[in-house]
Design a protein around this motif. Structure first.
Motif, PDB file in Angstrom:
ATOM      1  N   LYS A   1      -2.630   0.066  -9.323  1.00 27.45           N
ATOM      2  CA  LYS A   1      -2.361  -0.615  -8.170  1.00 27.45           C
ATOM      3  C   LYS A   1      -3.167  -0.592  -6.970  1.00 27.45           C
ATOM      4  N   THR A   2      -3.185  -1.855  -6.466  1.00 27.39           N
ATOM      5  CA  THR A   2      -4.099  -1.896  -5.430  1.00 27.39           C
ATOM      6  C   THR A   2      -3.308  -2.458  -4.225  1.00 27.39           C
ATOM      7  N   TRP A   3      -3.608  -1.826  -2.997  1.00 34.94           N
ATOM      8  CA  TRP A   3      -2.999  -2.276  -1.541  1.00 34.94           C
ATOM      9  C   TRP A   3      -4.142  -2.896  -0.903  1.00 34.94           C
ATOM     10  N   GLU A   4      -3.978  -4.088  -0.611  1.00 32.37           N
ATOM     11  CA  GLU A   4      -4.925  -4.465   0.563  1.00 32.37           C
ATOM     12  C   GLU A   4      -4.315  -5.282   1.695  1.00 32.37           C
ATOM     13  N   ILE A   5      -5.032  -4.922   2.760  1.00 33.04           N
ATOM     14  CA  ILE A   5      -4.327  -5.429   4.283  1.00 33.04           C
ATOM     15  C   ILE A   5      -5.415  -5.771   5.213  1.00 33.04           C
TER      16      ILE A   5
ATOM     17  N   GLU B   1      -3.111   2.707   6.459  1.00 31.85           N
ATOM     18  CA  GLU B   1      -2.680   1.291   6.908  1.00 31.85           C
ATOM     19  C   GLU B   1      -1.691   1.406   8.347  1.00 31.85           C
TER      20      GLU B   1
ATOM     21  N   PRO C   1       2.984   5.372   0.383  1.00 35.46           N
ATOM     22  CA  PRO C   1       2.030   4.108   0.981  1.00 35.46           C
ATOM     23  C   PRO C   1       0.654   4.634   1.137  1.00 35.46           C
TER      24      PRO C   1
ATOM     25  N   THR D   1      -8.718  -1.391   1.479  1.00 33.24           N
ATOM     26  CA  THR D   1      -8.314  -1.750   0.222  1.00 33.24           C
ATOM     27  C   THR D   1      -8.124  -0.267  -0.557  1.00 33.24           C
ATOM     28  N   ASN D   2      -7.039  -0.138  -1.036  1.00 36.26           N
ATOM     29  CA  ASN D   2      -6.844   1.358  -1.625  1.00 36.26           C
ATOM     30  C   ASN D   2      -6.322   0.963  -3.179  1.00 36.26           C
ATOM     31  N   HIS D   3      -7.116   1.601  -3.913  1.00 33.92           N
ATOM     32  CA  HIS D   3      -6.772   1.329  -5.376  1.00 33.92           C
ATOM     33  C   HIS D   3      -6.342   2.664  -6.064  1.00 33.92           C
TER      34      HIS D   3
END
Length: 682
Positions: free
Chosen positions: A671-675, A220, A216, A656-658
């Motif tokens: 992959k993109t992580w957004e929170i 975050e 991860p 945002t992490n891409h």
């Protein structure tokens, strides 16, 4: 992050008391079936004549990213009669598994199993020491607190005992915008690199894709924990210093982001302990800048020989703390050397210590309280852009520029020129009676050295989220207009202010990009009276200073052969769009590319960090951190591209992490992580 070996005046040692052999790769099996990858240097006759062991336990890839720096230290220790062991942590380099966050209990548990594995080796005598800088310094302390019987002593460099209050995530309860996302993006990219097919075989691709999918973005979790809760208490050895019952050698540098812990540990630990603080940035003292460098590896041997071989080296007969006191120099963003002198303390804190107080009034620092007045301190969002980086590695551009650029954006108080020079050593503090027009506010403080020509050098700094004035664990909003007594403790420093120079204190409710801005523009009022003062830890010369034995000349083993494929380069630029009133700090590091002939491995990286803010608009703050990493050999080539972005409105932070991964020219992962995470008193 730079893992090169800087050219220096050190001596290169090629002949040692013990002939050395290197074991390039060893699997260390763990109880859950995971294997950790290790490299070992030890005397060739160690099985006939067993030796103690020295362990360095890191997530930074021993076969490429740290291979150069490992090559100058671990063989040196081995040549002096130690098994020197470099282990890749779970989920890193060639080791199995996934790394889910920094400093987890799993990391400590694995470290304990590594110590048990070492204890069973035929070349081992029964004593292990741990050494590490930064992450390796952290986990050395954390594993020491777990009390494995084989671990006899540690050396911890540029580390901390307090993961919340004194690390790259929060400072003084303020979110550390300059480093929170940068460090998160660094580990986001670093953790995505594959294991080496030469070591793990055909399974490399499967394990790589699993690593890409399951690891991860650490940032975050860090943003979710905005106060000092159990998340941060875990791994903070200051929670109970008594857990550590083995000798600790704590090392720091005034130019580094991690110096405060040395003083705290000397005060808090009860077992044998020593402290050493030089002028250095975030690097080992035998190669660190600013110099002077010292024979640090010889000091390590004195420490290890005393505690692991029972050889009386005299190191424990010397003062508890040895510290460099910087001389005053003109402000620059890069220093090769910082002139100064060594001083010593037999205990910390010293029993006889002096405090010099200055009282604030009418833009001046007075030696006596003066007339009471109210001083307005307004928010200037771009204040802090010339503050340098939080944790310098010694790259050009790391250090604060002339503070005259910043002083016009804050409220400044300056003393009369000194008629006698003064040394300070310790933690300067500013105590103020203050009110705020907002329930959420911070106070940033800079201590400067003003030369006769008017130039202003930042000596040290500190900041406090005022909602954390009573507790980092239980913050409380301010009542607008109500007066509060606040003390801001600045970073520890050793500094000499010469005759004719002046002390200067600068205050502001902003310090971008170090401090994430408060949700609304803040206006503070400082009330000058007998309670509002600057406190300086003045130190008089002591006889013990003149009794110090000079350090030996720095020496290391030879750095391994490498071929430069691309030279390193760094730029750091500040831009102002005078139409939109947007300020941009653009910090770019091309860390170069290298090939290591011993294995044929090629690796390189670039990193760009962009901090933007609009004048007058704290909600415009934005950080973007981009990485490109390459690792390969021959036809096997991999590339990673990451982009991490952080912004906020008055209620939430947005992350945002891409991540995109390539094998050759083929994209294999995207992959993109957004929170969105609620703001809590930040």
């Amino acid at each position: 992050m730079v893992f090169n070996v800087r050219e220096s005046n050190r001596s290169i040692k090629t002949k040692f008391p013990r002939e050395i052999k290197e074991i390039e790769h060893v699997w260390i099996p763990l109880s859950d079936g995971t294997r950790l990858s290790a490299r070992i240097w030890l005397p060739v006759d160690a099985e006939k004549n067993p030796v103690p062991a020295i362990l360095e336990y890191l997530p930074y890839r021993k076969n490429d990213f740290t291979a150069l720096r490992d090559s100058i230290r671990h063989p040196y220790f081995a040549g002096h009669g130690y098994a020197s062991i470099r282990v890749d942590m779970r989920g890193c380099g060639d080791s199995d598994g996934i790394m889910y966050d920094e400093y987890l209990k799993q990391e400590q548990d694995d470290g304990l199993e590594v110590l048990s594995w070492i204890s069973k080796q035929p070349w081992f005598t029964g004593g292990v020491g741990m050494i590490g800088k930064s992450w390796g310094g952290f986990n050395g302390l954390q594993i020491a607190a777990r009390r494995h019987p084989a671990l006899k002593a540690i050396i911890t460099l540029m580390s901390t005992d307090d993961r919340y209050a004194d690390d790259v995530h929060y400072k003084g309860g303020a979110l550390l915008a300059s480093d929170m996302l940068w460090w998160g993006s660094t580990m986001f990219a670093y953790n995505a690199r594959p294991a080496d097919p030469k070591i793990v075989g055909d399974a490399w691709r499967k394990s790589w894709l699993e690593r890409l999918e399951k690891t991860p973005p650490f940032v975050e979790a860090w943003v979710k924990h905005q106060r000092r809760d159990e998340y941060w208490k875990h791994g903070s050895v200051c929670e109970n210093y008594e857990d550590i019952n083995i000798p600790v050698f704590a090392v720091g540098g005034w130019a580094d982001g991690y110096t405060n812990a040395v003083h705290r540990m000397l005060e808090g630990l009860s077992g044998p302990r020593k402290g050493l603080i030089g002028p250095w940035a975030h690097e080992y003292p035998e190669v660190a800048v600013p110099g002077p460098q010292i024979g640090f590896l010889q000091e390590c041997l004195r420490w290890w020989d005393h505690w692991l071989k029972d050889v009386k080296t005299g190191i424990m007969d010397e003062p508890m703390l040895r510290a460099w006191v910087n001389d005053s120099v003109a402000p620059r963003t890069d220093y090769a050397i910082r002139p100064g002198h060594w001083v010593a303390e037999s205990e910390w804190p010293p029993k006889a210590s002096d405090e010099k107080r200055y009282y604030l009034s009418n833009q001046q620092l007075h030696e006596q309280p003066v007339v009471e007045e109210e001083i307005i301190v307004s928010s200037v969002q771009e204040h802090g852009l010339y503050s340098g980086v939080f944790c310098p590695f010694g790259q050009p551009g790391d250090y604060p520029a002339d503070q005259r650029i910043e002083n016009g954006l804050s409220v400044v108080f300056t003393s009369e020129p000194l008629t006698e020079s003064v040394d300070i050593l310790g933690f300067p503090e500013l105590t103020v009676e203050v009110s705020s027009d907002q329930p959420n506010a911070l106070l940033a403080v800079r201590l400067n050295d003003v030369a006769p020509d008017g130039s202003s050098s930042r000596i040290t700094w500190g900041m406090l989220n005022l909602t954390h004035r009573n507790s980092h664990e239980h913050p409380e909003h301010l009542v607008p207009g109500e007066k509060y007594m606040i003390t801001v403790k600045m970073n520890a420093i050793g500094h000499n202010l010469p005759v004719g120079h002046r002390w200067q204190i600068a205050v502001s409710p902003t310090y971008w990009p170090h401090a994430w801005p408060s949700p609304e523009p803040v206006t503070l009022k400082i009330f000058t009276n007998e309670k509002t003062h600057l406190s300086l830890p003045v130190r008089e010369p002591k006889a013990i200073d003149n009794e110090l034995i000079p350090f030996q000349h720095p020496e290391t083993a030879a750095v391994m052969e490498r071929e430069i494929l691309r030279e390193a380069n760094r730029t750091r630029e500040i831009r102002h769009n005078t139409i939109s009133d947007v300020w941009t700090l653009d910090d770019f590091s091309d860390e170069g590319a290298r090939m290591l002939p011993y294995s044929g491995i090629e690796y390189g990286s670039t990193n760009r960090n962009i901090y933007t803010i609009e004048a007058g608009n704290p909600l415009s703050a934005k950080v973007q951190c981009d990485w490109t990493l390459t690792v390969g050999r021959g036809e096997w080539q991999t590339r990673l591209e990451t982009s991490s972005i952080m912004s906020a409105d008055k209620d939430q932070f947005y992350l945002t992490n891409h991540l995109v991964a390539y094998e050759g020219d083929n994209e294999v992962f995207n992959k993109t992580w957004e929170i969105a995470i609620p703001r809590e008193f930040v």
